[in-house]
Design an enzyme around this catalytic site. Sequence first.
Site, PDB file in Angstrom:
ATOM      1  N   GLU A  60      -9.143 -25.170   1.200  1.00 46.39           N
ATOM      2  CA  GLU A  60      -9.953 -26.380   1.322  1.00 46.39           C
ATOM      3  C   GLU A  60     -10.344 -26.896  -0.061  1.00 46.39           C
ATOM      4  O   GLU A  60     -10.543 -26.133  -0.998  1.00 46.39           O
ATOM      5  CB  GLU A  60     -11.218 -26.102   2.145  1.00 46.39           C
ATOM      6  N   PHE A  62     -12.330 -28.657  -3.285  1.00 46.03           N
ATOM      7  CA  PHE A  62     -13.561 -28.288  -3.980  1.00 46.03           C
ATOM      8  C   PHE A  62     -14.778 -28.977  -3.367  1.00 46.03           C
ATOM      9  O   PHE A  62     -15.804 -28.342  -3.095  1.00 46.03           O
ATOM     10  CB  PHE A  62     -13.436 -28.654  -5.462  1.00 46.03           C
TER      11      PHE A  62
END
EC number: 2.4.1.221
Length: 481
Positions: A60, A62
């Site tokens: 995923e 940042f």
Amino acid sequence: MKGRAHIWVALLLACLPPRFRNLDKDVSSPVCRTDDVYTGDAFYPFKKKKYVLYDVHIGEGFNLQKEVLYRVALAVYYLNQEERTHVHYLVLPPWCYVTHWGRERTNARIKWSIFFNLKALQNVIPVMEYAEYEGQFGPHTDYILSYRHIIGEWPKRGDKKSFQVLKLDKCQVKGYKLKKNLRKNCDHKYSVEYSGKCTNVKGKKMECLEFFFITSHFVSSTLLDIFQYDADSVLIKHGSNILVAFMNELVDANLEDVLPYSEDLINEGDQFVEKNFKSSKNYISCHLRYTDFRKISTYDVSPVGISLLKLLYIMFLRKSTLIFVSTDEKKEVKKVIDSQFPQFKHFFFFYENEKLHTGQVAIVDQWICARSGTFVGNIFSRFSMHIKWERSLIGKGGPDHNLDLCGYSISTNHELRKKYSDVQDAHLDEEALQKLRPLYMRLSQKDRDFLRTICYDFAHYYPQNVSIYRRGERREEGRLM
């Protein structure tokens, strides 16, 4: 006996916060660590600690991982409000692999403090980095827990349980293993990959909970049940399954404004602005997202050339001579500037620093954009969204100074227009257009329509209060056109 009593009183006074000690000086205590104090609870040192670990789906981005922290932090906040005999810690997962960091896979286990100033968050809930947790307890937890949203109709059944308890593999937890052929005295039978394959965490028990609405409040209630029994730590796998909190929930919990950027990175951005813009507030900033967005047709990303021309138009409209560009394709954007806009090359600026980590460079980019007079972003990008979030917290959240570049087919795509709070098909400003006349005359009608269209994001998505932790000034805001 009196001697023992005196020792106990001395220890008690040493552990109490300054406001209870009635001392002029905050003398460091040999008993209570000054960096381990939960400022929201005066009697924190005497309570037993419980720990909430979490991670997100591997890879995923940042900024999404940053968002998930708010969701889990809210659950921990509710825990500490509901159950006051213990103090519940949020354990921050290390940064190992993030999609937008490209090949920069690392086992360095980067701490959150490299990117953010955690003092604000620590004023609301107790927080610790995973490295500290592992130093005390190893890669172990009592409970491994994950959540799954119910899709479809709730099954009809006689009992009225609020949720279903399933095996962990039903939550599609990757890297999950049940150790077999273990000795009888082995407690931690379960193992899962943790935080972007940073390490494996082993647990004694595991569960998958299925429910309609996996809110922070629901998570806190299930954690409360688990902690009432013989459990001191819980790992929430895939914390990104927790629903986004409403803004008023974060405001009520004082969590709206708890992740200021690291002071070192803020100073780095400030130095860039001072050096290149002489601290001018009237520079334009933008975020151009291309790499993966080109593959998503609904985002309708405009070509680099026409995007840059529109930025130049906005720059002249705002009586500026400075454009800061944050983009995931610096080489491509610079190449287009050199080939199509050589006469305007001196207006464009980029931040680069090979000594910093990719994530740190991204934050410096965001801060420089946050400080600008006008920001032009992409409503589909979380990177842009977090810049607008930051701008709202430093008094730059007005709609006319936070624009969107618009989808390329904005003049004819009615479904696309619905995704913006407002779309203005304005008349072109002659004074600004005159400076771009030769380039404008070569544009197609679609490009001309794109140039004059101004798009706005939804302001209610962002904080309405100016931060006490961030530096910035309010400014008068007028209409763009």
